[in-house]
Each structure stands twice: as structure tokens, then as C-alpha cells.
Motif scaffolding. Structure first.
Motif, PDB file in Angstrom:
ATOM      1  N   LYS A  48       0.829  -1.203   0.000  1.00 54.14           N
ATOM      2  CA  LYS A  48       0.000   0.000   0.000  1.00 54.14           C
ATOM      3  C   LYS A  48       0.865   1.255   0.000  1.00 54.14           C
ATOM      4  O   LYS A  48       0.572   2.213  -0.714  1.00 54.14           O
ATOM      5  N   TYR A  49       1.942   1.237   0.752  1.00 52.66           N
ATOM      6  CA  TYR A  49       2.853   2.375   0.779  1.00 52.66           C
ATOM      7  C   TYR A  49       3.382   2.664  -0.628  1.00 52.66           C
ATOM      8  O   TYR A  49       3.403   3.807  -1.071  1.00 52.66           O
ATOM      9  N   LEU A  52       0.580   4.137  -2.964  1.00 47.39           N
ATOM     10  CA  LEU A  52       0.211   5.520  -2.673  1.00 47.39           C
ATOM     11  C   LEU A  52       1.356   6.499  -2.887  1.00 47.39           C
ATOM     12  O   LEU A  52       1.137   7.707  -2.931  1.00 47.39           O
ATOM     13  N   ASN A  53       2.568   5.988  -3.007  1.00 45.69           N
ATOM     14  CA  ASN A  53       3.727   6.868  -3.179  1.00 45.69           C
ATOM     15  C   ASN A  53       4.332   6.812  -4.573  1.00 45.69           C
ATOM     16  O   ASN A  53       5.245   7.570  -4.874  1.00 45.69           O
ATOM     17  N   CYS A  57       1.167   4.731 -10.068  1.00 43.29           N
ATOM     18  CA  CYS A  57       0.148   3.886  -9.433  1.00 43.29           C
ATOM     19  C   CYS A  57      -0.942   4.740  -8.803  1.00 43.29           C
ATOM     20  O   CYS A  57      -2.130   4.421  -8.932  1.00 43.29           O
ATOM     21  N   LEU A  58      -0.560   5.825  -8.150  1.00 44.40           N
ATOM     22  CA  LEU A  58      -1.557   6.695  -7.529  1.00 44.40           C
ATOM     23  C   LEU A  58      -2.497   7.273  -8.578  1.00 44.40           C
ATOM     24  O   LEU A  58      -3.719   7.268  -8.398  1.00 44.40           O
ATOM     25  N   LEU A  61      -4.828   4.510  -9.701  1.00 41.98           N
ATOM     26  CA  LEU A  61      -5.833   4.213  -8.685  1.00 41.98           C
ATOM     27  C   LEU A  61      -6.946   5.254  -8.698  1.00 41.98           C
ATOM     28  O   LEU A  61      -8.131   4.922  -8.604  1.00 41.98           O
ATOM     29  N   ALA A 115      -5.755   0.893  -0.499  1.00 40.31           N
ATOM     30  CA  ALA A 115      -5.247   2.173  -0.994  1.00 40.31           C
ATOM     31  C   ALA A 115      -6.397   2.997  -1.571  1.00 40.31           C
ATOM     32  O   ALA A 115      -6.481   4.212  -1.345  1.00 40.31           O
ATOM     33  N   GLN A 116      -7.294   2.344  -2.313  1.00 43.70           N
ATOM     34  CA  GLN A 116      -8.449   3.056  -2.869  1.00 43.70           C
ATOM     35  C   GLN A 116      -9.362   3.579  -1.757  1.00 43.70           C
ATOM     36  O   GLN A 116      -9.885   4.684  -1.845  1.00 43.70           O
ATOM     37  N   ASP A 118      -8.377   4.492   1.200  1.00 42.50           N
ATOM     38  CA  ASP A 118      -7.673   5.662   1.743  1.00 42.50           C
ATOM     39  C   ASP A 118      -7.859   6.880   0.850  1.00 42.50           C
ATOM     40  O   ASP A 118      -8.077   7.989   1.341  1.00 42.50           O
ATOM     41  N   ILE A 119      -7.775   6.669  -0.455  1.00 47.94           N
ATOM     42  CA  ILE A 119      -7.954   7.786  -1.400  1.00 47.94           C
ATOM     43  C   ILE A 119      -9.371   8.343  -1.278  1.00 47.94           C
ATOM     44  O   ILE A 119      -9.562   9.566  -1.201  1.00 47.94           O
ATOM     45  N   ARG A 122      -9.705  10.395   1.831  1.00 47.47           N
ATOM     46  CA  ARG A 122      -9.066  11.711   1.669  1.00 47.47           C
ATOM     47  C   ARG A 122      -9.927  12.646   0.821  1.00 47.47           C
ATOM     48  O   ARG A 122     -10.085  13.817   1.147  1.00 47.47           O
TER      49      ARG A 122
END
Length: 148
Positions: A48-49, A52-53, A57-58, A61, A115-116, A118-119, A122
């Protein structure tokens, strides 16, 4: 301890469980298994790190989350991970993913979903902050906070 004694000691071949990728020697990496990466939760957090970094990929996503349904009514949910970048970012996890895909791909898939989430969290928080500042309900309608 003399120099000769130091050279006679054999290094441990067990990979460090919580060490950084640079702490793993080639022989440790070759003898390691996916279990040496840590618990599934730890591995999932590492995936996941990265997701998101990594700019690519970000962006992918985010596109997957907010893509409009096409004429066929089907979404394209594919996510491409550049293994060269992934290996550069985390060589140990990248090598283990290539060596043990059937075990680690499900953890990567779970990390994508997390990760999705978390997005989305946010984005929702940003919308709430924006709506509070502008006095709207998110649909452009005033909520009465700025009305006199």
C-alpha cells in the motif's frame, strides 16, 4: 577478536525480518521465503505504501475510482505496476513477489483495495473541508451557513 577470527565467522543466512531492503545480502535474499517478509499485514502495508507513493500507481488508482462507465457498461479495473520501479523502491518485496506470485498477489490485491479506500477517505475529507469553507452542501447549494 583478530582479523582471522572475524573472517572465520559465518554470517547468518536468515534475512532480517524488519530490516530495510539494503540490509539484505544476496545470499539472504536467495535463501529467504515470503514468510521472512513479516506478517500479511506488514506485507500489505508495504504494498500500500508503494501504491500511494508511486506517481503512476496513484494516478491509476484515482482513474479507476472515478472512471465513467463506458458504452458497454463495463469498467476497466486493470492496474499496471512497473516492476522496474517497484524493484527499485523495495528490492526485497519485489523479488519475493516475482518468486512467490500466487502467495503475494492476493496481498497486493488487498493493498490496492485498501489504498483506494484511503484515497476515497481523503477525497471525502477534502470535499467536507471545501464545502464547509464555501458554505455549500457539495452540490453547489447553500447550506445556510453564509446566508444573512
Amino acid at each position: 577478536m583478530t582479523t582471522r577470527q572475524r573472517h572465520q565467522q559465518t554470517p547468518s543466512l536468515a534475512p532480517p525480518t524488519s530490516a530495510s531492503p539494503s540490509d539484505w545480502s544476496p545470499s539472504q535474499l536467495l535463501s529467504a521465503t515470503y514468510k521472512d517478509l513479516g506478517s500479511p499485514q506488514v506485507v500489505g502495508q508495504k504494498f500500500k505504501y508503494y501504491l500511494l507513493n508511486s506517481d503512476k500507481c496513484l494516478a491509476s488508482l484515482i482513474n479507476i475510482l472515478f472512471v465513467e462507465t463506458g458504452k458497454t457498461g463495463v469498467h476497466d479495473y486493470s492496474l499496471q505496476v512497473d516492476m522496474h520501479n517497484f524493484l527499485a523502491s523495495d528490492p526485497v518485496l519485489g523479488n519475493m513477489l516475482l518468486r512467490h506470485p500466487s502467495t503475494l498477489l492476493p496481498l497486493l490485491e488487498d493493498a490496492i483495495v485498501n489504498a483506494q479506500k484511503d484515497i476515497l477517505k481523503r477525497v471525502t475529507q477534502m470535499d467536507e473541508i471545501t464545502n464547509t469553507r464555501t458554505g455549500t452542501d457539495g452540490n453547489g447549494n447553500g447550506n445556510g451557513n453564509n446566508d444573512k
